[in-house]
Design an enzyme around this catalytic site. Structure first.
Site, short mmCIF file in Angstrom:
data_model
loop_
_atom_site.label_atom_id
_atom_site.label_comp_id
_atom_site.label_asym_id
_atom_site.label_seq_id
_atom_site.Cartn_x
_atom_site.Cartn_y
_atom_site.Cartn_z
N SER A 236 -47.56 133.19 -105.97
CA SER A 236 -48.13 132.00 -106.68
C SER A 236 -48.76 132.51 -107.87
O SER A 236 -48.86 131.81 -108.95
CB SER A 236 -49.38 131.32 -105.86
OG SER A 236 -50.11 132.37 -105.17
N HIS B 156 -45.37 132.69 -97.90
CA HIS B 156 -46.19 132.92 -98.74
C HIS B 156 -47.44 132.06 -98.16
O HIS B 156 -47.83 132.16 -96.74
CB HIS B 156 -45.89 132.68 -100.15
CG HIS B 156 -47.16 132.77 -101.24
ND1 HIS B 156 -48.25 133.86 -100.81
CD2 HIS B 156 -47.25 132.48 -102.49
CE1 HIS B 156 -49.03 133.71 -102.12
NE2 HIS B 156 -48.32 133.10 -102.93
N HIS C 67 -47.37 142.30 -94.64
CA HIS C 67 -47.87 141.98 -95.90
C HIS C 67 -46.87 143.00 -96.78
O HIS C 67 -46.41 143.92 -96.44
CB HIS C 67 -49.34 142.16 -96.08
CG HIS C 67 -49.91 141.49 -97.45
ND1 HIS C 67 -49.68 142.08 -98.61
CD2 HIS C 67 -50.41 140.40 -97.66
CE1 HIS C 67 -50.27 141.36 -99.42
NE2 HIS C 67 -50.50 140.23 -98.73
N ARG D 291 -59.63 139.64 -95.67
CA ARG D 291 -59.67 138.24 -95.41
C ARG D 291 -59.57 137.55 -94.25
O ARG D 291 -60.18 136.68 -93.64
CB ARG D 291 -58.77 137.32 -96.40
CG ARG D 291 -58.94 137.70 -97.96
CD ARG D 291 -57.85 137.23 -98.78
NE ARG D 291 -56.50 137.87 -98.09
CZ ARG D 291 -55.39 137.41 -98.88
NH1 ARG D 291 -55.34 136.65 -100.09
NH2 ARG D 291 -54.16 137.83 -98.21
N ASP E 10 -53.37 134.50 -93.38
CA ASP E 10 -53.15 133.13 -92.95
C ASP E 10 -53.07 133.20 -91.28
O ASP E 10 -52.97 132.12 -90.69
CB ASP E 10 -51.46 132.79 -93.36
CG ASP E 10 -51.39 132.80 -94.98
OD1 ASP E 10 -52.32 132.15 -95.43
OD2 ASP E 10 -50.47 133.13 -95.55
N1 NMX Z 1 -42.50 139.17 -88.30
C1 NMX Z 1 -41.41 139.57 -88.10
N2 NMX Z 1 -40.68 140.58 -88.99
C2 NMX Z 1 -41.50 140.99 -90.00
C3 NMX Z 1 -42.51 140.70 -90.20
C4 NMX Z 1 -43.24 139.67 -89.19
N3 NMX Z 1 -44.56 139.27 -89.39
N4 NMX Z 1 -43.03 141.01 -91.41
C5 NMX Z 1 -42.10 141.97 -91.92
N5 NMX Z 1 -41.05 141.75 -91.31
C6 NMX Z 1 -39.64 142.25 -91.33
C7 NMX Z 1 -39.06 141.65 -92.57
O1 NMX Z 1 -38.63 140.35 -92.30
C8 NMX Z 1 -38.08 142.64 -92.87
O2 NMX Z 1 -36.97 142.45 -91.94
P1 NMX Z 1 -35.45 142.78 -92.62
O3 NMX Z 1 -35.49 144.24 -92.80
O4 NMX Z 1 -34.57 142.01 -91.57
O5 NMX Z 1 -35.25 141.91 -93.87
C9 NMX Z 1 -38.71 143.72 -92.48
O6 NMX Z 1 -39.69 143.72 -91.45
C10 NMX Z 1 -39.45 144.83 -93.58
O7 NMX Z 1 -40.18 143.92 -94.33
P2 NMX Z 1 -41.50 144.57 -94.97
O8 NMX Z 1 -41.20 145.19 -96.16
O9 NMX Z 1 -42.46 145.00 -93.89
O10 NMX Z 1 -42.19 142.82 -95.52
P3 NMX Z 1 -41.99 142.32 -96.84
O11 NMX Z 1 -42.91 142.95 -97.92
O12 NMX Z 1 -40.69 142.15 -97.20
O13 NMX Z 1 -42.54 140.73 -96.75
C11 NMX Z 1 -44.09 139.25 -95.75
C12 NMX Z 1 -43.87 140.66 -96.57
C13 NMX Z 1 -45.30 138.88 -95.83
C14 NMX Z 1 -43.07 138.22 -96.32
C15 NMX Z 1 -43.54 139.77 -94.29
O14 NMX Z 1 -44.33 140.47 -93.69
C16 NMX Z 1 -43.53 138.24 -93.36
O15 NMX Z 1 -42.51 137.62 -93.45
N6 NMX Z 1 -44.63 137.81 -92.57
C17 NMX Z 1 -44.73 136.45 -92.13
C18 NMX Z 1 -44.74 135.53 -92.90
C19 NMX Z 1 -46.37 135.59 -93.43
O16 NMX Z 1 -47.24 135.86 -92.58
N7 NMX Z 1 -46.47 135.40 -94.91
C20 NMX Z 1 -47.85 135.28 -95.49
C21 NMX Z 1 -48.28 136.45 -96.38
C22 NMX Z 1 -49.62 136.38 -97.05
N8 NMX Z 1 -49.73 135.18 -97.79
O17 NMX Z 1 -50.40 134.18 -97.73
O18 NMX Z 1 -48.81 134.99 -98.54
C1 MLT Z 2 -51.76 136.40 -101.25
O1 MLT Z 2 -52.81 136.24 -100.97
O2 MLT Z 2 -51.15 136.11 -102.41
C2 MLT Z 2 -50.88 136.85 -100.21
O3 MLT Z 2 -51.70 137.67 -99.35
C3 MLT Z 2 -49.49 137.61 -100.75
C4 MLT Z 2 -49.60 138.70 -101.55
O4 MLT Z 2 -50.69 139.17 -101.82
O5 MLT Z 2 -48.56 139.32 -101.71
#
Ligand code: NMX
Ligand code: MLT
Length: 434
Positions: A240, A270, A317, A326, A372
């Site tokens: 964002s 996100h 994350h 948070r 979240d």
């Molecule tokens: N559950 C299952 N698998 C996960 C999760 C999770 N919560 N987090 C990461 N992974 C997987 C990810 O999908 C990836 O799989 P692949 O190799 O098959 O593509 C692998 O672990 C490596 O990912 P990371 O490097 O640890 O995470 P990345 O930096 O790519 O993504 C998020 C960060 C936040 C997108 C990821 O942790 C996620 O999808 N979390 C769940 C959704 C979430 O809670 N999002 C909110 C973030 C905060 N916000 O407000 O924005």
């Molecule tokens: C945020 O607050 O924007 C989320 O934690 C995602 C991020 O920092 O990448």
């Protein structure tokens, strides 16, 4: 001129000099390298953005202008008798880098009040949308509809100097921020509360007025202040903030830029993850007939989610490698105000169960909860059970940070963002692929 704007005007020249000198004298210093996996991996960890408004340490979490969340909650002035600080004071801190006095805050409170009237056409537009439209679509559309009010566009068309772009960006940002609580609460009451919007109360601060317009009593005013502060900023690489910054770099005004940023916030990886957490928890409760699961049942549910190829919402994350502070702040609030809440108990059980499973699965780099994982619990407890609304509240908070950032972007003359792309064949050649 308001005290806040005067303060900014006084600070900008010194910052400009610092940046000009840094770029002129050290512009060729190498900060980072880019690897092929970053081309395909969302540029993860690539150091190529700058902001002084917040910094995210992977181990410690966010600092706003150098202050941790507990420090902000302690040091920022609070409304009389309140536990949580003025959102207006947090905005002052983000924008100026200084902890405001009560007088400074009173000035911002007055500024917002004077700018808060939402034009009728915004409500007309919202009312014309099908009621089952997602509230984030409504929220983003309302922000975009307001674009006709842009002061930046008027000044730009009149030939304003580049050095002064920050001034109408400030005006647009203030005008927009002042209106967001009413727009958000209007969407809520129109969509989920039998179309019964509540008029704003000019005597209340940003957070308390939002709680009033939502129609929810104390301590929801405290919750609103806490939420908007916690969600405000997370340095500038998140989707964002980065989107808002990118769109603003084309000199699209604050309305275009924030609306774009909100569209990014609406993605399930996100901000929408907060809705996904409650949706996921409700699935579990439905399966178990609304009782708390045993630890074994919970483990199975988590594994089933992973095995079906989905992520565990609210965990992991891109930068953080510890529990999000948070999350911790919301947990502290819940321990005090809703320790016996069934969903809070379940979320606490998830905190025990999910990280070891993510470690065992071995994919996520960070097995710990992010913001979240906890935001929906408190909302649910105080009656906001329409979880698709949660990201709108995230959006009101996030606007405070991203708008502060684009005011500074324009003040420092940040350039049009335009990185260079390469083809796969070029990358193969660089990698020496035969
Ligand atoms: N559950 C299952 N698998 C996960 C999760 C999770 N919560 N987090 C990461 N992974 C997987 C990810 O999908 C990836 O799989 P692949 O190799 O098959 O593509 C692998 O672990 C490596 O990912 P990371 O490097 O640890 O995470 P990345 O930096 O790519 O993504 C998020 C960060 C936040 C997108 C990821 O942790 C996620 O999808 N979390 C769940 C959704 C979430 O809670 N999002 C909110 C973030 C905060 N916000 O407000 O924005
Ligand atoms: C945020 O607050 O924007 C989320 O934690 C995602 C991020 O920092 O990448």
């Amino acid at each position: 001129m308001s005290k806040l704007k005067a303060k900014l005007e006084q600070k900008i020249p010194g910052y400009r000099d610092r940046v000009t000198r840094l770029v002129k004298e050290h512009g060729d210093v190498v900060v980072d390298q880019v690897k092929i996996n970053q081309f395909y991996g969302g540029m993860r960890s690539l150091k190529s953005l700058t902001t002084d408004i917040s910094y995210l340490d992977p181990e410690e979490g966010i600092r706003f202008r150098g202050y941790t969340i507990p420090e902000c909650l302690e040091k920022l002035p609070k409304p009389k008798g309140a536990e949580m600080p003025f959102v207006e004071g947090h905005f002052y801190l983000l924008l100026t880098g200084e902890i405001p006095t009560k007088d400074d805050i009173a000035d911002v409170v007055e500024e917002f009040k004077g700018r808060s009237r939402v034009p009728e056409y915004v409500f007309d537009m919202l009312r014309a949308m099908p009621r089952d439209t997602h509230p984030m679509t409504m929220f983003s559309a309302a922000v975009l509809a307001l674009q006709r009010e842009s002061v930046f566009v008027q000044k730009y068309n009149a030939g304003i100097s580049k050095m002064d772009y920050w001034d109408p960006t400030y005006e647009d940002s203030m005008n927009l921020l002042a209106k967001l609580p009413e727009i958000a609460a209007y969407i809520y009451r129109m969509k989920y509360k039998a179309d019964s919007p509540i008029k704003p109360d000019a005597n209340l601060d940003f957070g308390a007025n939002f709680a009033h317009m939502m129609g929810i009593k104390h301590p929801y005013d405290e919750i609103s202040r806490l939420y908007f502060i916690l969600h405000s900023d997370h340095e500038s690489g998140n989707v964002s903030a980065h989107t808002t910054h990118l769109v603003s770099s084309a000199l699209s005004d604050a309305y275009y830029s924030l609306s774009a940023g909100l569209n990014g916030l609406a993605g399930p990886l996100h901000g929408l993850a907060n809705q996904e957490v409650l949706r996921w928890i409700q699935q579990l409760m439905d399966q178990l007939g609304n009782k708390l699961p045993t630890k074994e049942e919970l483990k199975k549910f988590v594994w089933d989610t992973l095995k079906s190829g989905q992520v565990i919402p609210g965990y992991g994350h891109a930068v953080l490698r510890k529990t999000d502070p948070r999350y911790a702040a919301q947990r502290d609030f819940s321990l005090k105000y809703l320790p016996d809440d069934q969903i809070f108990k379940l979320v606490s059980m998830l905190y025990d169960v999910v990280p070891p499973i993510l470690v065992e699965q071995g994919k996520a780099k960070n097995p710990w909860p992010n913001v979240d994982a906890h935001s929906g619990v408190i909302q649910w407890h105080y009656g906001v059970t329409d979880y698709d609304f949660y990201t709108v509240m995230f959006g009101v908070g996030r606007a405070i940070g991203v708008l502060s950032n684009i005011i500074w972007d324009r003040a420092l003359g940040q350039a049009l963002e335009r990185p260079k792309s390469l083809t796969t064949a070029m990358l193969e050649k660089i990698a020496g692929v035969k």
